[in-house]
Design a protein around this motif. Structure first.
Motif, PDB file in Angstrom:
ATOM      1  N   ARG A 129       0.821  -1.100   0.005  1.00 16.50           N
ATOM      2  CA  ARG A 129      -0.062   0.169   0.012  1.00 16.50           C
ATOM      3  C   ARG A 129       0.932   1.237   0.027  1.00 16.50           C
ATOM      4  NH1 ARG A 129      -5.642   1.398   2.330  1.00 16.50           N
ATOM      5  NH2 ARG A 129      -5.566   3.687   1.795  1.00 16.50           N
ATOM      6  N   SER A 132       1.255   3.056  -3.241  1.00 14.66           N
ATOM      7  CA  SER A 132       0.199   3.204  -3.975  1.00 14.66           C
ATOM      8  C   SER A 132       0.224   4.464  -5.000  1.00 14.66           C
ATOM      9  CB  SER A 132      -1.067   4.141  -2.932  1.00 14.66           C
ATOM     10  OG  SER A 132      -1.113   2.860  -2.064  1.00 14.66           O
ATOM     11  N   PRO A 158      -8.639   3.204  -1.769  1.00 15.18           N
ATOM     12  CA  PRO A 158      -8.355   2.616  -2.699  1.00 15.18           C
ATOM     13  C   PRO A 158      -9.550   2.492  -4.072  1.00 15.18           C
ATOM     14  CG  PRO A 158      -7.746   1.059  -0.818  1.00 15.18           C
ATOM     15  CD  PRO A 158      -8.317   2.282  -0.523  1.00 15.18           C
TER      16      PRO A 158
END
Ligand code: GAL
Length: 479
Positions: A129, A132, A158
């Motif tokens: 993550r 991202s 997300p």
């Protein structure tokens, strides 16, 4: 003399007269000159006024040429083959039951590693993550697509738009991305059943630049209580696609609706006055009386829309036009790709030819994509080759560990498309990733088809692997 002086006088008179008249003529000349100057000036102003739009247009044309040239250079960059070197780790004692079940005895392949949640390569397929794609941070990474990384919306969450498609809404000049909102726990309804997430609904995101996505909410929601409803949360809602009907002014959504065992095998239809919903669910049906699983819809240039769906237990595809209001199929349909066992169709058109990318049928596990082409949308459709370029052999044989869902044309640039695919994470479906890559049509097919005596009839469709890429700057300025 007198005569002379007289002459002289006369001459002087003449001169004076002449001088006078000269002065007079001079003044008239000045006036004329002045009027000529003023006239010219006025003309100039008029001309300037007349020509200013043209020169402005010239600037546009100049900018257009500049953009196109820089785009062409950029396309060359996008067409560069990018290799992936991934070392398969030595066999480990204990593998996850899923991976062990898939290939108990044979040596590990990259697909096994991909499906193994405990693989040391996990981060390659499902990056952390921390990496991202984040539109709230404007840095050097702005506008870059990183296939496989978590992609955040403008609120930092997300994006949940799996098995999705993008609508370009000409009214609002905005892109809308619709897909399965899967932000719930993954479980198995039955021991042997596919991994699933209960229906939450269809997520919708809007964007002007195809990179910064604003969450517009769940535009078609699951039914919580009525168990007989198609969209009861215990059922299946997959691959939603939306098109606009300019005759009725309605946004129409088609989707795959099913029960948890995939035996209902139907299409569902919903409708809204706005691209951001809410969509009203209308009904479901088996199109043309056939089972229908993975599907898509495609709106042609003449406004006719078509439904394409995997049928006869996914052994073939069917294609047929929708009614004028897009709310039903007509009684016209053709069987295509018979016996080829293809699904996840993504259809697009380039210079009058229809193309389709499909996947094989292996559930959430990735497999090889193929391109199909047709002169007429109703067929015959010919199967060509695997469109994937770059990565490595396994990347290409597994469609970059993803499955096709949509091919997005760029309204302003006809030769460049975005190939949209899902990198499913069957262990945690909400964490499935998006693989967006440049798709281009051009060049000859790798292997000439049998029937055309060795002359390749179609252009090659190529999807180029890139760890990081972006659209050419100013792509949306060309109209
Ligand atoms: C795939 C299909 C997906 C989903 C999945 C369930 O074959 O493309 O949309 O239905 O199976 O296992």
């Amino acid at each position: 003399m007198l005569h002379y002086s007289g002459d002289k006088k006369e001459e002087m008179k003449m001169k004076n007269k002449y001088r006078k008249s000269t002065t007079l003529r001079c003044d008239a000349g000045s006036i004329r000159l002045l009027s000529v100057v003023i006239g010219s000036l006025m003309g100039c102003i008029l001309l300037l006024q007349l020509y200013s739009p043209i020169s402005r247009k010239d600037t546009f044309i100049g900018r257009d040429i500049q953009l196109r040239t820089s785009h062409r250079l950029y396309f060359r960059e996008l067409e560069e083959v990018e290799e992936e070197k991934i070392q398969i780790p030595p066999p480990r004692g204990k593998r996850s039951p899923r991976a062990a079940k898939r290939r108990p005895k044979r040596t590990t392949t990259l697909i096994d590693e991909f499906l193994d949640e405990d693989s040391p390569l996990r981060h390659k397929f499902f990056p952390d993550r921390k990496t991202s794609i984040d539109p709230t941070i404007t840095g050097n990474d702005s506008m870059f697509y990183y296939p496989g990384r978590v992609w955040l919306d403008t609120e930092g969450n997300p994006i949940q738009a799996h098995g999705g498609g993008v609508l370009y809404d000409e009214i609002s000049e905005t892109f809308y991305w619709y897909g399965e909102y899967k932000d719930g726990p993954t479980y198995h309804a039955h021991k042997k059943g596919a991994a699933r997430v209960d229906i939450i609904g269809v997520g919708c995101y809007s964007s002007k630049d195809l990179w910064t996505w604003k969450n517009e909410g769940i535009v078609l929601t699951a039914e919580e209580t009525n168990e007989t409803h198609d969209l009861h949360k215990s059922n299946v809602l997959e691959r939603p696609k939306v098109i606009y009907n300019s005759k009725t002014g309605k946004y129409v959504m088609w989707m795959h609706v099913d029960d948890a065992n995939y035996t209902k095998a139907s299409v569902g239809i919903a409708i809204s006055d706005y691209p951001t919903g809410p969509f009203d669910y209308l009904y479901s049906k088996r199109p043309h009386g056939f089972d229908s699983r993975d599907m898509t819809i495609f709106k042609d240039d003449d406004g006719t829309a078509y439904l394409v769906y995997s049928s006869v237990d996914n052994s073939e595809l069917h294609i047929g036009p929708l009614t004028e209001d897009y709310l039903d199929v007509t009684n016209v349909a053709r069987r295509i790709l018979i016996g080829q066992h293809r699904e996840a169709p993504a259809l697009f058109k380039h210079q009058g030819t229809y193309y389709m990318i499909t996947s094989g049928c292996t559930g959430w596990a990735p497999n090889e994509a193929l391109t199909h082409a047709a002169e007429s949308i109703m067929g015959p459709w010919e199967t060509m080759e695997n469109p994937c370029i770059g990565g490595n052999k396994m990347f290409r044989l597994a469609t970059f560990f993803a499955q096709s869902t949509f091919v997005l044309p760029l309204p302003s640039y006809p030769s460049l498309f975005i190939f949209m695919a899902d990198r499913w994470n069957p262990a945690n479906l909400r964490d499935s990733r998006y693989i967006w890559l440049p798709l281009m049509v051009g060049g000859l097919v790798d292997e000439p088809l049998d029937y055309n005596f060795g002359f390749p009839l179609w252009s090659r469709v190529s999807i180029y692997w890139h760890r990081k890429w972006k659209l050419p700057k100013g792509w949306n300025l060309l109209k």
